[in-house]
Design a protein around this motif. Structure first.
Motif, mmCIF file in Angstrom:
data_model
loop_
_atom_site.group_PDB
_atom_site.id
_atom_site.type_symbol
_atom_site.label_atom_id
_atom_site.label_comp_id
_atom_site.label_asym_id
_atom_site.label_seq_id
_atom_site.Cartn_x
_atom_site.Cartn_y
_atom_site.Cartn_z
ATOM 1 N N MET A 1 0.857 -1.172 0.000
ATOM 2 C CA MET A 1 0.000 0.000 0.000
ATOM 3 C C MET A 1 0.900 1.230 0.000
ATOM 4 N N ALA A 2 0.372 2.329 -0.450
ATOM 5 C CA ALA A 2 1.107 3.583 -0.388
ATOM 6 C C ALA A 2 1.452 3.850 1.076
ATOM 7 N N THR A 3 2.416 4.704 1.301
ATOM 8 C CA THR A 3 2.793 5.017 2.674
ATOM 9 C C THR A 3 1.629 5.713 3.361
ATOM 10 N N VAL A 4 1.197 5.132 4.472
ATOM 11 C CA VAL A 4 0.074 5.688 5.225
ATOM 12 C C VAL A 4 0.485 5.808 6.682
ATOM 13 N N THR A 5 -0.270 6.583 7.431
ATOM 14 C CA THR A 5 0.012 6.724 8.854
ATOM 15 C C THR A 5 -0.455 5.472 9.600
ATOM 16 N N ARG A 6 0.043 5.319 10.803
ATOM 17 C CA ARG A 6 -0.397 4.194 11.651
ATOM 18 C C ARG A 6 -1.898 4.302 11.905
ATOM 19 N N LYS A 7 -2.395 5.524 12.136
ATOM 20 C CA LYS A 7 -3.822 5.726 12.380
ATOM 21 C C LYS A 7 -4.636 5.290 11.172
ATOM 22 N N PHE A 8 -4.207 5.671 9.974
ATOM 23 C CA PHE A 8 -4.903 5.262 8.759
ATOM 24 C C PHE A 8 -4.942 3.739 8.692
ATOM 25 N N ARG A 9 -3.806 3.107 8.903
ATOM 26 C CA ARG A 9 -3.724 1.650 8.843
ATOM 27 C C ARG A 9 -4.633 0.998 9.887
ATOM 28 N N ASP A 10 -4.598 1.505 11.112
ATOM 29 C CA ASP A 10 -5.443 0.941 12.175
ATOM 30 C C ASP A 10 -6.926 1.110 11.856
ATOM 31 N N ASP A 11 -7.297 2.307 11.383
ATOM 32 C CA ASP A 11 -8.697 2.540 11.033
ATOM 33 C C ASP A 11 -9.114 1.652 9.864
ATOM 34 N N PHE A 12 -8.244 1.548 8.858
ATOM 35 C CA PHE A 12 -8.556 0.680 7.723
ATOM 36 C C PHE A 12 -8.715 -0.766 8.180
ATOM 37 N N ASP A 13 -7.777 -1.253 8.983
ATOM 38 C CA ASP A 13 -7.841 -2.646 9.446
ATOM 39 C C ASP A 13 -9.119 -2.912 10.243
ATOM 40 N N THR A 14 -9.514 -1.969 11.099
ATOM 41 C CA THR A 14 -10.763 -2.112 11.855
ATOM 42 C C THR A 14 -11.938 -2.235 10.895
ATOM 43 N N TRP A 15 -11.983 -1.360 9.913
ATOM 44 C CA TRP A 15 -13.053 -1.373 8.923
ATOM 45 C C TRP A 15 -13.036 -2.671 8.115
ATOM 46 N N ALA A 16 -11.863 -3.071 7.634
ATOM 47 C CA ALA A 16 -11.747 -4.258 6.781
ATOM 48 C C ALA A 16 -12.165 -5.528 7.522
ATOM 49 N N VAL A 17 -11.701 -5.694 8.744
ATOM 50 C CA VAL A 17 -12.068 -6.881 9.533
ATOM 51 C C VAL A 17 -13.579 -6.911 9.743
ATOM 52 N N ASP A 18 -14.166 -5.768 10.052
ATOM 53 C CA ASP A 18 -15.610 -5.692 10.260
ATOM 54 C C ASP A 18 -16.369 -6.078 8.994
ATOM 55 N N ARG A 19 -15.956 -5.565 7.854
ATOM 56 C CA ARG A 19 -16.670 -5.845 6.607
ATOM 57 C C ARG A 19 -16.554 -7.314 6.198
ATOM 58 N N VAL A 20 -15.406 -7.926 6.435
ATOM 59 C CA VAL A 20 -15.256 -9.356 6.139
ATOM 60 C C VAL A 20 -16.097 -10.161 7.128
ATOM 61 N N ARG A 21 -16.051 -9.800 8.404
ATOM 62 C CA ARG A 21 -16.838 -10.503 9.431
ATOM 63 C C ARG A 21 -18.327 -10.445 9.116
ATOM 64 N N ARG A 22 -18.792 -9.307 8.630
ATOM 65 C CA ARG A 22 -20.212 -9.136 8.315
ATOM 66 C C ARG A 22 -20.597 -9.770 6.989
ATOM 67 N N GLY A 23 -19.628 -10.254 6.244
ATOM 68 C CA GLY A 23 -19.913 -10.910 4.974
ATOM 69 C C GLY A 23 -20.097 -9.958 3.805
ATOM 70 N N GLU A 24 -19.777 -8.689 4.001
ATOM 71 C CA GLU A 24 -19.902 -7.716 2.918
ATOM 72 C C GLU A 24 -18.758 -7.844 1.910
#
Length: 96
Positions: A1-24
């Motif tokens: 991924m392009a260089t991102v901040t730790r906050k961006f990465r953490d927020d993205f990971d939270t979102w991504a895990v949630d969307r996979v868990r929900r089956g979206e």
């Protein structure tokens, strides 16, 4: 991924895990999304929205492309932050 901040990465990971868990998204879909996001965050002209237009409230049609990669980053960062915060709040409330 392009260089991102730790906050961006953490927020993205939270979102991504949630969307996979929900089956979206399936895990494979999420990998495709990450690749699209990498391209969107890369410096240079907007490759994803080039050639598309949107109609604003005044009825004026304008290009949809966002050629400033820092602006694209900022928009994605805001989106993932808002989504991740909602997920975190909902998770805390569900644990009560």
């Amino acid at each position: 991924m392009a260089t991102v901040t730790r906050k961006f990465r953490d927020d993205f990971d939270t979102w991504a895990v949630d969307r996979v868990r929900r089956g979206e998204f399936t895990p494979a879909d999420m990998e495709d999304f990450k690749e699209m996001l990498r391209r969107d965050l890369a410096p240079g002209p907007d490759q994803l929205r080039a050639g598309y237009t949107v109609i604003v409230a005044a009825g004026v049609e304008i290009p949809a492309a966002i050629d400033d990669h820092e602006e694209r980053y900022s928009l994605w960062a805001d989106f993932f932050h808002i989504e991740a915060e909602a997920i975190r709040i909902n998770t805390k409330e569900a644990q009560r």
